[in-house]
Design a protein around this motif. Structure first.
Motif, short mmCIF file in Angstrom:
data_model
loop_
_atom_site.label_atom_id
_atom_site.label_comp_id
_atom_site.label_asym_id
_atom_site.label_seq_id
_atom_site.Cartn_x
_atom_site.Cartn_y
_atom_site.Cartn_z
N ASN A 54 -37.97 33.66 -8.90
CA ASN A 54 -38.01 33.34 -7.46
C ASN A 54 -39.39 32.93 -6.98
OD1 ASN A 54 -35.17 34.21 -6.28
ND2 ASN A 54 -35.75 35.76 -7.79
N SER A 55 -40.12 32.23 -7.86
CA SER A 55 -41.43 31.64 -7.51
C SER A 55 -42.43 32.66 -6.96
CB SER A 55 -41.23 30.52 -6.48
OG SER A 55 -40.39 29.51 -7.00
N GLY A 56 -42.38 33.88 -7.49
CA GLY A 56 -43.37 34.89 -7.16
C GLY A 56 -43.06 35.76 -5.98
N TYR A 57 -41.92 35.53 -5.31
CA TYR A 57 -41.57 36.30 -4.11
C TYR A 57 -40.22 36.98 -4.28
CZ TYR A 57 -45.26 33.79 -1.58
OH TYR A 57 -46.46 33.28 -1.18
N LEU A 58 -40.03 38.11 -3.57
CA LEU A 58 -38.74 38.77 -3.48
C LEU A 58 -38.50 39.19 -2.04
CD1 LEU A 58 -38.54 41.13 -6.61
CD2 LEU A 58 -37.28 39.01 -6.23
N SER A 59 -37.29 39.01 -1.58
CA SER A 59 -36.93 39.49 -0.25
C SER A 59 -36.82 41.01 -0.27
CB SER A 59 -35.60 38.88 0.19
OG SER A 59 -34.55 39.37 -0.65
N ILE A 101 -48.16 44.32 -7.18
CA ILE A 101 -47.21 43.97 -6.14
C ILE A 101 -47.81 44.25 -4.76
CG2 ILE A 101 -46.12 46.27 -6.19
CD1 ILE A 101 -43.44 44.93 -5.59
N ILE A 102 -47.57 43.34 -3.81
CA ILE A 102 -48.00 43.54 -2.43
C ILE A 102 -46.85 43.15 -1.51
CG2 ILE A 102 -50.46 43.19 -2.88
CD1 ILE A 102 -50.15 40.36 -1.71
N TYR A 103 -46.93 43.61 -0.26
CA TYR A 103 -45.93 43.25 0.75
C TYR A 103 -46.61 42.39 1.80
CZ TYR A 103 -42.08 43.74 4.07
OH TYR A 103 -41.02 43.49 4.91
N LYS A 104 -46.10 41.18 1.99
CA LYS A 104 -46.76 40.22 2.88
C LYS A 104 -45.72 39.33 3.54
CE LYS A 104 -50.31 36.59 2.70
NZ LYS A 104 -51.21 35.82 1.78
N ASP A 105 -45.86 39.18 4.85
CA ASP A 105 -44.95 38.31 5.61
C ASP A 105 -43.48 38.66 5.36
OD1 ASP A 105 -47.17 36.91 6.58
OD2 ASP A 105 -47.14 35.51 4.90
N LYS A 109 -42.08 39.88 2.86
CA LYS A 109 -41.62 39.62 1.50
C LYS A 109 -42.53 40.35 0.51
CE LYS A 109 -41.84 35.14 1.89
NZ LYS A 109 -41.77 33.69 1.57
N TYR A 110 -41.98 40.63 -0.64
CA TYR A 110 -42.78 41.22 -1.72
C TYR A 110 -43.33 40.09 -2.58
CZ TYR A 110 -40.92 45.71 -0.34
OH TYR A 110 -40.60 46.84 0.38
N CYS A 111 -44.54 40.29 -3.07
CA CYS A 111 -45.24 39.23 -3.79
C CYS A 111 -45.84 39.79 -5.08
CB CYS A 111 -46.33 38.66 -2.89
SG CYS A 111 -47.49 37.55 -3.70
N LEU A 112 -45.71 39.03 -6.17
CA LEU A 112 -46.36 39.37 -7.44
C LEU A 112 -47.70 38.64 -7.46
CD1 LEU A 112 -46.04 40.78 -10.24
CD2 LEU A 112 -45.23 38.57 -11.09
N GLU A 113 -48.78 39.37 -7.30
CA GLU A 113 -50.10 38.74 -7.13
C GLU A 113 -50.50 37.86 -8.30
OE1 GLU A 113 -53.20 40.86 -4.49
OE2 GLU A 113 -52.40 42.41 -5.83
N THR A 114 -50.18 38.29 -9.52
CA THR A 114 -50.61 37.51 -10.68
C THR A 114 -49.91 36.16 -10.78
OG1 THR A 114 -49.01 38.82 -11.96
CG2 THR A 114 -51.32 39.48 -12.09
#
Length: 259
Positions: A15-20, A52-56, A58-63
């Motif tokens: 999912n291109s680095g993001y998860l709902s 992992i971070i939470y932004k806007d 959505k969850y994001c895989l920083e790497t």
């Protein structure tokens, strides 16, 4: 927790680095106990070093987004008094933190131990006297956990160091290792032509500097130099840290298709 790390990483990559929120909760709820909800697991994931971070919302895989050159890499080596973490222990730790091609921090320590087999002393040069007044396992492992933070875990034959330390951390209540893993042997095989890929052989043939074999900090330092050389030979399509991690375990066919 290892299943959580693996499933989340696979989902992020799809999912291109993001998860709902819903996708994240669907994955972690499969591993939730009566004492852990999705939010608590998020805190545990970050504490374990999983990027992992939470932004806007959505969850994001920083790497997935961090350029590999800007990423922090914790290059680690351990010496132990046996091969199985269930019946053996770490006796020496060496680590260097690398970012942008420079060593920005270092960590090394003996670990208190009451028994070292004679063959271990012959291989490492570490004697029982060296460990007599060393810090305890809990003290050293706690400091190493803090030093590792959320950097990429790098080691030569990483599965051994990662697995041994993961068991040791969990045994002392420090949680499991969520840091993403990079094996310098795997990466070297894809970036450097060599007859053999043992650290001693590569260190000598590639002239990576003075090397005291089977001593943790010296092995970690030489591995960091090998990592830097591998980076210089990466194909142009590798840009992010996640692309680097995927490339390091890619097949010849996968690499050919990307050219």
């Amino acid at each position: 927790m290892q299943r959580v790390y693996e499933e989340l990483t696979s989902a992020f990559r799809r999912n291109s680095g993001y998860l709902s929120q819903a996708s994240y909760e669907r994955i972690v709820k499969k591993h939730t106990t009566l004492f852990e909800d999705a939010d608590t697991l998020f805190i545990l994931l970050q504490a374990s070093g999983y990027p992992i971070i939470y932004k806007d919302k959505k969850y994001c895989l920083e790497t997935y987004f961090t350029p590999y050159k800007n990423q922090k890499y914790c290059v680690i080596d351990i010496e132990t008094n046996g091969s199985k973490p269930e019946s053996a222990q770490v006796i020496e730790v060496g680590a260097v933190m690398v970012q942008n091609g420079k060593i920005i921090d270092r960590f090394e320590s003996f670990v208190a131990c009451t028994f070292i087999p004679e063959y271990i002393t012959k291989v490492t040069g570490i004697s029982p006297e060296d460990l007599m007044d060393a810090p305890s396992r809990l003290e050293v492992l706690t400091k190493l956990r803090e030093f590792l933070d959320d950097a990429i875990f790098v080691a030569h034959n990483a599965n051994f160091d990662y697995g041994f330390l993961n068991h040791s951390f969990d045994h002392f209540g420090l949680g499991t290792i969520g840091n993403q893993k990079l094996c310098s042997i795997d990466l070297a095989r894809r970036t450097i032509e060599s007859k053999r890929y043992g650290l001693a052989y590569l260190g000598e043939t590639l002239e990576l500097g003075e090397h005291i074999q089977h001593r943790a900090f010296s092995d970690a330092l030489v591995t960091s130099k090998l990592l830097d050389l591998s980076f210089k030979n990466l194909p142009k399509y590798v840009n992010s840290t996640d692309e680097l991690l995927c490339f390091s375990i890619s097949s010849r066919k996968e690499r050919t298709l990307k050219k």
